[in-house]
Write an enzyme that holds these catalytic residues in place. Sequence first.
Site, PDB file in Angstrom:
ATOM      1  N   CYS A   2       0.939  -1.114  -0.128  1.00  0.00           N
ATOM      2  CA  CYS A   2      -0.151  -0.032   0.057  1.00  0.00           C
ATOM      3  C   CYS A   2       1.035   1.266   0.133  1.00  0.00           C
ATOM      4  CB  CYS A   2      -0.890  -0.012   1.355  1.00  0.00           C
ATOM      5  SG  CYS A   2      -1.855  -1.584   1.468  1.00  0.00           S
ATOM      6  N   ARG A  27       1.038   1.828  -6.276  1.00  0.00           N
ATOM      7  CA  ARG A  27       1.385   0.987  -5.244  1.00  0.00           C
ATOM      8  C   ARG A  27      -0.037   0.106  -4.881  1.00  0.00           C
ATOM      9  NH1 ARG A  27       6.305   1.995  -2.485  1.00  0.00           N
ATOM     10  NH2 ARG A  27       5.853   0.851  -0.606  1.00  0.00           N
ATOM     11  N   TRP A  76      -3.611  -1.905  -1.382  1.00  0.00           N
ATOM     12  CA  TRP A  76      -3.776  -3.157  -2.158  1.00  0.00           C
ATOM     13  C   TRP A  76      -3.907  -4.385  -1.044  1.00  0.00           C
ATOM     14  CZ3 TRP A  76      -1.661  -7.968  -2.726  1.00  0.00           C
ATOM     15  CH2 TRP A  76      -1.800  -8.616  -3.894  1.00  0.00           C
ATOM     16  N   ASN A 102       1.399   0.086   5.712  1.00  0.00           N
ATOM     17  CA  ASN A 102       1.695  -0.559   4.826  1.00  0.00           C
ATOM     18  C   ASN A 102       2.439  -2.022   5.133  1.00  0.00           C
ATOM     19  OD1 ASN A 102       2.563  -1.603   2.057  1.00  0.00           O
ATOM     20  ND2 ASN A 102       4.598  -0.324   2.231  1.00  0.00           N
ATOM     21  N   GLY A 103       1.858  -3.028   4.825  1.00  0.00           N
ATOM     22  CA  GLY A 103       2.843  -4.158   5.094  1.00  0.00           C
ATOM     23  C   GLY A 103       1.952  -5.194   5.595  1.00  0.00           C
ATOM     24  N   GLU A 486       9.349 -11.833 -21.548  1.00  0.00           N
ATOM     25  CA  GLU A 486       8.839 -10.415 -21.129  1.00  0.00           C
ATOM     26  C   GLU A 486       7.674  -9.780 -22.062  1.00  0.00           C
ATOM     27  OE1 GLU A 486       8.890  -6.724 -19.050  1.00  0.00           O
ATOM     28  OE2 GLU A 486       9.415  -8.850 -18.478  1.00  0.00           O
ATOM     29  N   LYS A 490       4.062  -8.551 -20.565  1.00  0.00           N
ATOM     30  CA  LYS A 490       3.739  -7.383 -20.569  1.00  0.00           C
ATOM     31  C   LYS A 490       1.965  -7.387 -21.106  1.00  0.00           C
ATOM     32  CE  LYS A 490       5.920  -5.280 -18.616  1.00  0.00           C
ATOM     33  NZ  LYS A 490       6.939  -6.239 -18.010  1.00  0.00           N
ATOM     34  N   GLU A 493       0.026  -8.622 -18.116  1.00  0.00           N
ATOM     35  CA  GLU A 493      -0.476  -7.659 -16.960  1.00  0.00           C
ATOM     36  C   GLU A 493      -1.262  -6.618 -17.182  1.00  0.00           C
ATOM     37  OE1 GLU A 493       2.951  -5.982 -14.898  1.00  0.00           O
ATOM     38  OE2 GLU A 493       4.153  -6.632 -16.539  1.00  0.00           O
ATOM     39  N   HIS A 509       6.216 -30.481 -27.526  1.00  0.00           N
ATOM     40  CA  HIS A 509       6.292 -31.107 -26.317  1.00  0.00           C
ATOM     41  C   HIS A 509       4.998 -31.017 -25.564  1.00  0.00           C
ATOM     42  CE1 HIS A 509      10.285 -32.782 -27.267  1.00  0.00           C
ATOM     43  NE2 HIS A 509      10.443 -31.667 -27.501  1.00  0.00           N
ATOM     44  N   LYS A 608       3.090  -1.811  -8.153  1.00  0.00           N
ATOM     45  CA  LYS A 608       4.159  -1.491  -8.788  1.00  0.00           C
ATOM     46  C   LYS A 608       5.465  -2.288  -7.867  1.00  0.00           C
ATOM     47  CE  LYS A 608       7.213   0.283 -11.535  1.00  0.00           C
ATOM     48  NZ  LYS A 608       7.330  -0.339 -12.712  1.00  0.00           N
TER      49      LYS A 608
HETATM   50  C1  AGP Z   1       6.451  -6.134 -14.119  1.00  0.00           C
HETATM   51  O1  AGP Z   1       5.935  -5.097 -15.210  1.00  0.00           O
HETATM   52  C2  AGP Z   1       5.918  -5.966 -12.909  1.00  0.00           C
HETATM   53  N1  AGP Z   1       5.242  -4.969 -12.358  1.00  0.00           N
HETATM   54  C3  AGP Z   1       6.281  -7.010 -11.992  1.00  0.00           C
HETATM   55  O2  AGP Z   1       6.349  -8.335 -12.541  1.00  0.00           O
HETATM   56  C4  AGP Z   1       7.694  -6.699 -11.346  1.00  0.00           C
HETATM   57  O3  AGP Z   1       8.787  -6.945 -12.328  1.00  0.00           O
HETATM   58  C5  AGP Z   1       7.906  -7.730 -10.192  1.00  0.00           C
HETATM   59  O4  AGP Z   1       6.933  -7.458  -9.158  1.00  0.00           O
HETATM   60  C6  AGP Z   1       9.435  -7.311  -9.594  1.00  0.00           C
HETATM   61  O5  AGP Z   1       9.597  -6.163  -9.039  1.00  0.00           O
HETATM   62  P1  AGP Z   1      10.876  -5.611  -8.735  1.00  0.00           P
HETATM   63  O6  AGP Z   1      11.523  -5.404 -10.075  1.00  0.00           O
HETATM   64  O7  AGP Z   1      10.663  -4.239  -8.113  1.00  0.00           O
HETATM   65  O8  AGP Z   1      11.407  -6.475  -7.678  1.00  0.00           O
END
Ligand code: AGP
Length: 613
Positions: A2, A27, A76, A102-103, A486, A490, A493, A509, A608
Amino acid sequence: MCGIVGYIGSKSVVEILTEGLRKLEYRGYDSSGIAVATPEIKVYKAQGKLQNLEEWMMQHADETKNATKGIGHIRWATHGAPTTVNAHPHTCNCGKLVIVHNGIIENFKELRVELEKKGCTFQSQTDTETVAHLIAQEFAKTKDLTEAVRIATQQIQGAYALCIMHQDLPDVLVATKRNAPLLVGIGDGEYFVASDIPAIIEHTKRAMYLNDNEIVTLTRDSMSLIDIDNNKKEMKIETLPWEPVALSKMGFKHFMLKEIHEQPDVIRNVLSGKIYNVDEPVSLKEVKLTDADLKNLNRIQIIACGTSLHAAMAGKYLIEDMCSIPVDVEASSEFIYRKNVTDANTLVIGVSQSGETADTITAIKQSKEKGSHILIITNRPDSAMARLADSLIPVSAGIEVSVAATKSYVAQLISFYLLAIYMAEIKGTASVEFLKELKRELVIIPQKIEQILAHKDDIRKCAKEYSSYKNFIYIARGINLATSLEGALKLKEISYINATGYAAGELKHGPIAMLDETMPVLAILMKGSVYEKILSNAEESKARNAKLIALTNSDDEKLNSLFDNIIKVPDVSEILSPIIAVVPLQLLAYYIAEYLGKDVDQPRNLAKSVTVE
Ligand code: AGP
């Protein structure tokens, strides 16, 4: 993961809090809330986006206009559904003590049972409300908020950044943290508390980062710092390295598109000061290992999550290719719960954009205890992970606001190229000519990405054609396996399409069973050692009527008859191709999500940085 904010000063607090929360919305965005001292404590919460809270606050502008102290939260959800009742701030039963958090409080169930025995009644399903009651219990005994927080946090297990106020102490604001980020912004007769820099940067560039188990007490004209054992702590004031403009979209519709367009300059930035001229060795002073250490290194373990894990996979390929050192790459969440084997002769590399990802921090702490040298590659040199580093490589991509990582990924990739070249030059494990040529090509990569961005409309057209598909497969081989994973991440997500990256050789396979006219297959077909192999995998896919897209630097005419769409990229050597190949995949995902009307910068269910396990 959060975001929390706090303010004590002389300005009207509501807008300062909501603006701070807006800057922390990456966040989490399940619910939000603020509490202000009017001087009676008033709490306002709203489910969903911050906008809902702002509309609610408009209706209460009169009762809050004179408030100059308050706390706020953007959520979150981890414990308790994203409802208004579970939204923060949370209070004790009398409503005088209020907190934002937060946590995760790991022992909240046990604490709750004890507190219910003492007559506390709970409104929410959250772990956080437990802390409000716990601090209130201690405050009833001490009438000192700092002391109450100190005693209460001694009973808490888990991760927390907390900001607390009590109605009976109108001139006091207290904050504390353990395993979650928190800083205090220092203004003139005012203080700002926040989970991250964006919430305070427009108010002040002077700040103090709290360390674990430190408790700060703020009044309008004073700040004091102690630790959980009541020792006075020295306050280290730092100047924040960013300008508020870094937080604007600079005219782009979304932060993601802006950050994709920043990549050429980000690469120039990462390379500057590292490659002066190609005849000179790469300068990487950040690596605190001696040449002898590097020569004796017998193993490298890389740990990361999500997009950073994909950068790590490409890093493995580069280091093994150029330095002949065995490299293992593993998701942090797996690494920490098995008997992982690292020792003093293992270089452990942690990769993280935010530097706050809990699983990676835990993995790093485990390896540090076993005597490994810790090298951290991160975009946040001010993060908790950076503070664990023996060697720290800041990737300097600038603040990345969009939840979907783009420029930080490319900056991490470039950092791995620099690290691999640096180690190869010291170990003499690659030819001088090869490394010179690699450096020569690396410094012109930014122009090639500018070419791709200049032709982004071709990718937008392709995106439109494919935005109605529910599934998507990316195939690649070798160093671009990481790129396919990757690209798929993208698309997943931000568009919520079920996209998967596969090693092309694995198709036969099993995954090939999914292929038919409803399954697009994007082949990363870069010229080099595996080009022909991927081409035959694409032909196998065509034989099952899959829609085929090629991402390629090849001018081979026969591709036009095999592929339904071709995304052409500038020519580049195979070993550097991941940097070039990922950009069209970022744009493809962006435009598909945009066509589908998705919230590109704040995809559902994501945040994030994942600061809880
Ligand atoms: C990537 O677009 C995502 N936001 C997520 O997979 C991110 O890469 C992952 O949570 C790792 O975060 P970090 O690089 O801040 O450790």
